[in-house]
Enzyme design. Structure first.
Site, PDB file in Angstrom:
ATOM      1  N   GLU A 248       0.818  -1.244   0.000  1.00 50.07           N
ATOM      2  CA  GLU A 248       0.000   0.000   0.000  1.00 50.07           C
ATOM      3  C   GLU A 248       0.846   1.287   0.000  1.00 50.07           C
ATOM      4  OE1 GLU A 248      -1.689  -2.955   0.332  1.00 50.07           O
ATOM      5  OE2 GLU A 248      -3.556  -1.846   0.339  1.00 50.07           O
TER       6      GLU A 248
ATOM      7  N   TYR B  29       3.537   1.995   1.896  1.00 47.95           N
ATOM      8  CA  TYR B  29       4.182   2.358   3.162  1.00 47.95           C
ATOM      9  C   TYR B  29       5.705   2.119   3.079  1.00 47.95           C
ATOM     10  CZ  TYR B  29      -0.504   2.814   5.161  1.00 47.95           C
ATOM     11  OH  TYR B  29      -1.789   3.223   5.424  1.00 47.95           O
TER      12      TYR B  29
ATOM     13  N   ARG C  65       2.639  -8.787   3.961  1.00 48.21           N
ATOM     14  CA  ARG C  65       1.711  -8.245   2.964  1.00 48.21           C
ATOM     15  C   ARG C  65       2.527  -7.653   1.823  1.00 48.21           C
ATOM     16  NH1 ARG C  65      -3.728  -5.010   4.275  1.00 48.21           N
ATOM     17  NH2 ARG C  65      -4.474  -4.815   2.164  1.00 48.21           N
TER      18      ARG C  65
ATOM     19  N   HIS D 219      -1.546   3.781  -1.624  1.00 53.43           N
ATOM     20  CA  HIS D 219      -2.595   4.735  -1.264  1.00 53.43           C
ATOM     21  C   HIS D 219      -2.629   5.937  -2.212  1.00 53.43           C
ATOM     22  CE1 HIS D 219      -4.112   2.594   2.040  1.00 53.43           C
ATOM     23  NE2 HIS D 219      -3.095   2.787   2.858  1.00 53.43           N
TER      24      HIS D 219
ATOM     25  N   GLN E  58     -18.492   4.932   3.846  1.00 51.65           N
ATOM     26  CA  GLN E  58     -19.028   6.124   4.502  1.00 51.65           C
ATOM     27  C   GLN E  58     -18.832   6.182   6.012  1.00 51.65           C
ATOM     28  OE1 GLN E  58     -22.691   6.378   1.690  1.00 51.65           O
ATOM     29  NE2 GLN E  58     -22.954   7.968   3.192  1.00 51.65           N
TER      30      GLN E  58
HETATM   31 FE1  SF4 Z   1     -17.706   0.439   5.598  1.00 55.05          FE
HETATM   32 FE2  SF4 Z   1     -19.999  -0.517   6.491  1.00 55.05          FE
HETATM   33 FE3  SF4 Z   1     -19.917   0.825   4.182  1.00 55.05          FE
HETATM   34 FE4  SF4 Z   1     -18.899  -1.626   4.419  1.00 55.05          FE
HETATM   35  S1  SF4 Z   1     -21.033  -1.041   4.593  1.00 55.05           S
HETATM   36  S2  SF4 Z   1     -17.929   0.086   3.445  1.00 55.05           S
HETATM   37  S3  SF4 Z   1     -18.041  -1.570   6.455  1.00 55.05           S
HETATM   38  S4  SF4 Z   1     -19.463   1.628   6.189  1.00 55.05           S
END
Ligand code: SF4
Ligand code: NAP
Length: 677
Positions: free
Chosen positions: A165, A167, A215, A253, A340
């Site tokens: 990613e 790092y 990873r 990223h 979100q």
């Molecule tokens: Fe994140 Fe929940 Fe949306 Fe999945 S459903 S991306 S875990 S907020």
């Protein structure tokens, strides 16, 4: 017989056995930073109880300069060991296994002490890192190895070394970030010394019977990233150095290609892991956009990997694995990959949760306990707020009648599911339909509720949602080509070829995607998606990215203007981690985004606009269709009617607050009220 035979095969590594092939991947939740170890341990323990084979913690820094930001969690002291012991013990008591991820952020560290192989600022950080000298490199290696040793002391079953990613370890690997002339730079043999030395030194410190996962960035998705030959060579050398399992890292990223957003096709990168398969003899983990047992099983049965890593799906449902084992996949709360409430929270310095499961990371404070005495509850409106209330309250033992005016449940989610790239909403709606049936919620559709319907209930929940905000521009009433966003989904209107969208919030963006769609959504066609975003086989191009990819993908050849009054970058207020994807997607379709617009007048020729307070550059957008996406207002007529009555009612979701309401707050509202009644 279980439907997922490959998932439920044990994996015996000699000194440790994994009970199935599903791993909970590393996620930065912010829990470690608040230091409430009871809460952290319950978060992990509940996932272990849900039968996941192995948990990987969020990234833990090995020292101050390497931790992602000031105050981020580290493993450096005896106190850190004592704290972490609380959660390893809790996981072990549930029969689970847990490894700690060691993450050295290098130039991605959000602090002015950041260090890197060369002093090159990352495009996603304001800080220019300090170039490490020989002594500094030795310190980083030794701190990482010490951190692994302390993780062992804290009771972890192993560590994951974050080598992808973008790092620190990744930064040593590619010329793009490693310009060194000494024995840590130049040839690939020199550049891979850093990860190899880390693995060797950790192994020396922790002994044989301690799980080491590395990873590995299998596809960097940045220009001048690693070649495929280099990826294979590193994998082989890492194995020789003493690693037990290789995990797949996808994209740095700073890559401008989405890797986990909802518009990314399911298992979009398992083909890269499959290319690696067979080149090493240790087990390999596939990851990214695996969010159902069926997809996990397919990845395993297609021999892409020996194990699969799912991260966000464990925020959505801690019982994912147990439900799959019991052949109850349709009871799994689906992660819709929206970011979100998880990543967007992380990047706004807020504690992680989950849009579809507000209990995530709040396991000790938001509980849905069984009720002693059931109540008869009427819920009016089967949108996200009403449905989540109903399901949660029914789980607790209440008797629910759910009224919906339309023929189908879902409210605004029924618009979201139509947008190319948001197909995950179909899965969420299927889950809701299934739960409504399973929990014997009395669903009454095609019914507009009146007062008389509500008199025999103990409680009434008003979840009547929102209606599109009406606007009035001069001349609007004299033309017949102004619609609201809901009209677009009905077959009653015809969208022309030159369209102005008024309002560039989430819905304006969605509408622009919808009306410029082509026959098949790229999210459902991986080849098309890869072409649009310039993703290719890393064996063909370094990093797996086509350097010049200006493909215009307007499936409809419509001319679209997306407008807002605010004089700021269009799309600035969309999701922190996904806004750029929505913008880029529309740019690729040549959608013209205009900010600082005044809507002067609508005439039969189109929409007359000007810019800024001084109303400069007056111009006529010659459009034949105008779609208003100017937000919403609450639908409260029923609440107003109930107000003088003695009916006991509560208002939730959009009906309570329409401004900036989204599915996240609607679901949160519904679940929290259901937890209280
Ligand atoms: Fe994140 Fe929940 Fe949306 Fe999945 S459903 S991306 S875990 S907020
Ligand atoms: P929104 O985000 O509030 O956007 C409304 C847009 O309309 C704004 O661009 C605003 O911009 C404009 N507007 C407001 N009042 C206006 C008026 N009187 N005249 C003209 N323009 C006006 O609302 P939304 O797009 O309907 O989204 C609703 C909710 O759903 C949001 O909270 C959003 O988070 C969520 N959602 C998110 C996404 C996503 O993130 N991808 C997708 C769909 C929905 P100006 O005032 O600058 O003109």
């Amino acid at each position: 017989m279980n439907t997922y035979p490959n998932i439920f095969k044990k994996l015996d590594l000699g000194f440790i056995e994994l009970k199935n092939r599903i791993i909970m991947g590393s996620m930065h939740t912010g829990l470690e930073e608040i230091g409430d170890w009871k809460r952290i341990s319950e978060f992990y323990a509940s996932r272990a109880r849900g039968q996941v084979a192995l948990i990987i913690t969020g990234g833990i820094g090995p020292n101050k300069e390497g931790s992602v930001l000031p105050g981020a969690s580290m493993m450096m002291t005896d106190d850190d060991v004592k704290n972490h012991m609380i959660s390893t013990k809790a996981v072990h008591e549930e029969g689970g296994k847990i490894v700690m991820q060691i993450l050295h952020a290098g130039r991605y560290a959000y602090n002015d002490k950041a260090v890197a192989p060369s002093p090159i600022k990352a495009p996603i950080s304001p800080f220019t890192p300090r170039e490490l000298d020989e002594e500094g490199i030795e310190k980083q290696i030794s701190d990482i190895a010490q951190s692994a040793f302390l993780a062992k002391c804290a009771g972890y079953d192993g560590v994951e070394i974050m080598g992808s990613e973008g790092y620190l370890i990744n930064q040593f690997l590619v010329n793009h970030t490693n310009k060194r002339k000494d024995s840590w730079g130049g040839s690939y043999k020199n550049r891979i010394r850093f990860p190899l030395e880390i693995v060797k030194r950790i192994r020396e410190k922790v002994g044989k019977n301690f799980l080491l996962i590395y990873r590995l960035s299998v596809i960097d998705l940045i220009p001048n990233g690693s070649s495929w030959e280099e990826v294979i060579l590193l994998a082989k050398e890492i194995e020789k150095a003493g690693v037990n399992i290789l995990n797949s890292g996808i994209g740095w990223h700073e890559a401008r290609i989405p890797t986990i957003a909802t518009s990314v096709p399911k298992r979009a990168f398992s083909w890269v892991t499959k290319k690696l398969y067979g080149n090493v003899s240790i087990p390999i983990i596939a990851s990214n956009r695996i969010n159902s047992p069926k997809i996990a099983e397919d990845v395993l049965s297609d021999k892409c990997a020996d194990l699969v890593s799912l991260a966000r799906p464990f925020l959505a449902d801690s019982e994912f694995v147990r439900k799959a084992f019991e052949n109850k996949a349709n009871e799994i709360v689906p992660c819709i990959a929206c970011n979100q409430a998880c990543l967007d929270h992380t990047f706004s310095m807020k504690l992680t949760s989950c849009l579809v499961n507000p209990r995530a990371c709040r396991e000790t404070e938001l509980n849905y306990e069984k009720v002693i005495k059931s109540k008869k509850i009427a819920v009016v409106g089967a949108g996200p707020a009403g449905i989540s209330f109903s399901i949660t309250a029914a789980q607790r033992g209440h008797l629910i009648s759910l009224f919906e005016e339309n023929s189908e449940i879902g409210g605004q989610l029924n618009f979201a599911k139509m947008i190319p790239g948001k197909e995950e909403f179909y899965g969420l709606l299927n889950y809701y339909e299934n739960e409504i049936k399973r929990l014997k919620i009395n669903l009454i559709t095609d019914h507009k509720v009146e007062m008389a319907d509500l008199i025999n209930f103990d409680e009434v929940i008003i979840a009547t949602g929102v209606v599109p905000r009406k606007i009035d521009i001069q001349g609007q009433a004299k033309v017949n080509f102004v619609y609201n966003y809901q009209d677009v989904f009905s077959d009653k209107i015809t969208i022309g070829n030159r369209i102005a969208i008024i309002g560039a919030g989430g819905i304006g963006f969605d509408i622009a995607e919808y009306i410029s769609r082509s026959d098949i959504s790229p999210t459902l066609d991986i080849n098309k998606w890869m072409k649009i975003w310039g993703v290719t086989d890393p064996e063909i191009e370094r990093g797996g990215v086509i350097q010049k990819n200006d493909l215009i993908e307007n499936g409809s050849s419509k001319e679209i203007f997306l407008l807002q009054r605010k004089n700021e970058k269009v799309g600035k207020r969309l999701g922190k981690t996904t806004g750029w994807i929505h913008r880029k997607s529309l740019e690729k379709k040549n959608v013209k985004m205009l900010a600082g617009v005044n809507y002067e007048k609508i005439t039969p020729e189109g929409l007359l606009i000007s810019f800024g307070e001084e109303k400069r550059n007056i111009k006529m957008l010659k459009v034949d269709t105008i779609i208003v996406c100017a937000g919403q207002t609450s639908e409260i007529s029923l609440a107003e009617a109930l107000s003088p009555s003695n009916i006991n009612y509560h208002i939730i979701g959009g009906a309570k607050k329409a401004n900036e309401l989204d599915a996240k707050s609607a679901i949160d509202n519904g679940c929290r009220l259901a937890a209280q009644l």
